[in-house]
Write an enzyme that holds these catalytic residues in place. Structure first.
Site, PDB file in Angstrom:
ATOM      1  N   GLN A  40      -6.884  29.771 -19.287  1.00 49.16           N
ATOM      2  CA  GLN A  40      -7.991  28.896 -19.663  1.00 49.16           C
ATOM      3  C   GLN A  40      -9.315  29.424 -19.117  1.00 49.16           C
ATOM      4  OE1 GLN A  40      -7.301  24.682 -19.134  1.00 49.16           O
ATOM      5  NE2 GLN A  40      -9.484  24.265 -18.941  1.00 49.16           N
ATOM      6  N   CYS A  48      -0.185  30.108 -23.026  1.00 42.97           N
ATOM      7  CA  CYS A  48      -0.338  30.678 -21.697  1.00 42.97           C
ATOM      8  C   CYS A  48       0.215  32.108 -21.675  1.00 42.97           C
ATOM      9  CB  CYS A  48       0.410  29.803 -20.702  1.00 42.97           C
ATOM     10  SG  CYS A  48       0.687  30.551 -19.097  1.00 42.97           S
ATOM     11  N   GLU A  49      -0.564  33.038 -21.152  1.00 41.82           N
ATOM     12  CA  GLU A  49      -0.120  34.432 -21.122  1.00 41.82           C
ATOM     13  C   GLU A  49       0.951  34.679 -20.071  1.00 41.82           C
ATOM     14  OE1 GLU A  49      -3.290  36.726 -18.240  1.00 41.82           O
ATOM     15  OE2 GLU A  49      -3.825  36.486 -20.336  1.00 41.82           O
ATOM     16  N   HIS A  50       1.172  33.723 -19.189  1.00 40.23           N
ATOM     17  CA  HIS A  50       2.178  33.901 -18.146  1.00 40.23           C
ATOM     18  C   HIS A  50       3.567  33.456 -18.594  1.00 40.23           C
ATOM     19  CE1 HIS A  50      -1.508  33.372 -15.365  1.00 40.23           C
ATOM     20  NE2 HIS A  50      -1.297  34.646 -15.608  1.00 40.23           N
ATOM     21  N   HIS A  51       3.644  32.378 -19.385  1.00 35.60           N
ATOM     22  CA  HIS A  51       4.944  31.853 -19.799  1.00 35.60           C
ATOM     23  C   HIS A  51       5.084  31.716 -21.312  1.00 35.60           C
ATOM     24  CE1 HIS A  51       4.200  30.224 -15.673  1.00 35.60           C
ATOM     25  NE2 HIS A  51       5.417  30.706 -15.492  1.00 35.60           N
ATOM     26  N   CYS A  84       3.102  24.772 -19.314  1.00 31.00           N
ATOM     27  CA  CYS A  84       3.840  25.456 -18.244  1.00 31.00           C
ATOM     28  C   CYS A  84       3.910  24.579 -16.995  1.00 31.00           C
ATOM     29  CB  CYS A  84       3.199  26.812 -17.927  1.00 31.00           C
ATOM     30  SG  CYS A  84       1.473  26.740 -17.453  1.00 31.00           S
ATOM     31  N   HIS A  88      -1.583  22.058 -19.789  1.00 34.43           N
ATOM     32  CA  HIS A  88      -0.774  23.267 -19.826  1.00 34.43           C
ATOM     33  C   HIS A  88       0.704  22.896 -19.793  1.00 34.43           C
ATOM     34  CE1 HIS A  88      -4.075  26.273 -18.827  1.00 34.43           C
ATOM     35  NE2 HIS A  88      -4.671  25.092 -18.755  1.00 34.43           N
TER      36      HIS A  88
END
Length: 213
Positions: free
Chosen positions: A142, A101-104, A172, A170
């Site tokens: 995704q 995940c590019e956020h976490h 996250c 996910h």
């Protein structure tokens, strides 16, 4: 619990692509950053169990994110025209992948199902799995990954249409925040005949779902 997201309208301009102009840090700088994170987490990077962790993490990242150094269009460049007139759907199901995940920067674990309608040319089946892997080995959402796989095949092969469905869990959501294990996100992208002809979408979905019965 399933969450269904249709991202057929994502455009190429919205998709993350490797930036050749970025100045990558040295391996030593990367390892120093890992030591900093270990300290920030509350542990001692000088203790025996963590002494080699920065080196291991840097090495692992070079593998986990090797998709940034790979071009999906090169993988898709070789096609076959001797298809004996075959023009029906080609579907590759259950392509397992691991992404982040590019956020976490925590794992996304899932499966991709990819189909296309040939227009005189076909791909080697392993090429489809390799393209999924290239995009998976980048920081991702995704939704973007689903569109990227579809667009790469559409642009390189120019079939009558491409269908991509990804189902993934996910971490996250499972490991932090709401902490809901077993929640699956479904995303789809359709191009060409799959987008314009509902019967083709239904055919694709029936082939994908038949493996689960």
């Amino acid at each position: 619990m399933d969450e269904i997201v249709d991202k057929a309208a994502l455009t190429a301009a919205s998709k993350p692509t490797p930036n050749a102009q970025l100045k990558r840090p040295t391996r030593e700088q990367a390892e120093a950053a890992v030591r900093t994170l270990l300290l920030w987490s509350g542990d001692d990077p000088s203790r025996e169990g963590l002494l080699d962790t920065p080196k291991r993490v840097a090495k692992a990242y070079s593998e986990l994110f090797e998709g940034y150094g790979q071009d999906p269009h090169e993988v898709l460049g070789r096609t076959f025209e001797e298809v004996a007139g075959y023009d029906d759907m080609v579907v590759v199901r259950d392509i397992e992948f691991h992404s982040h995940c590019e956020h976490h920067m925590v794992p996304i674990i899932g499966r991709a199902h990819v189909g296309y309608l040939p227009d005189g040319r076909v791909l080697g089946l392993s090429k489809i799995a390799r393209v999924v892997d290239i995009f998976a080995r980048r920081l991702q959402t995704q939704e973007s990954m689903t569109a990227q796989v579809a667009d790469a095949i559409q642009e390189s092969l120019e079939p009558r249409g491409v269908a991509v469905m990804i189902e993934a869990e996910h971490m996250c959501m499972a490991m932090r925040g709401i902490r809901k294990q077993g929640s699956t996100t479904l995303t789809t992208t359709f191009t060409g005949a799959f987008r314009d002809e509902p019967a083709e979408q239904m055919h694709f979905m029936s082939l994908v779902n038949s493996a689960k019965k």
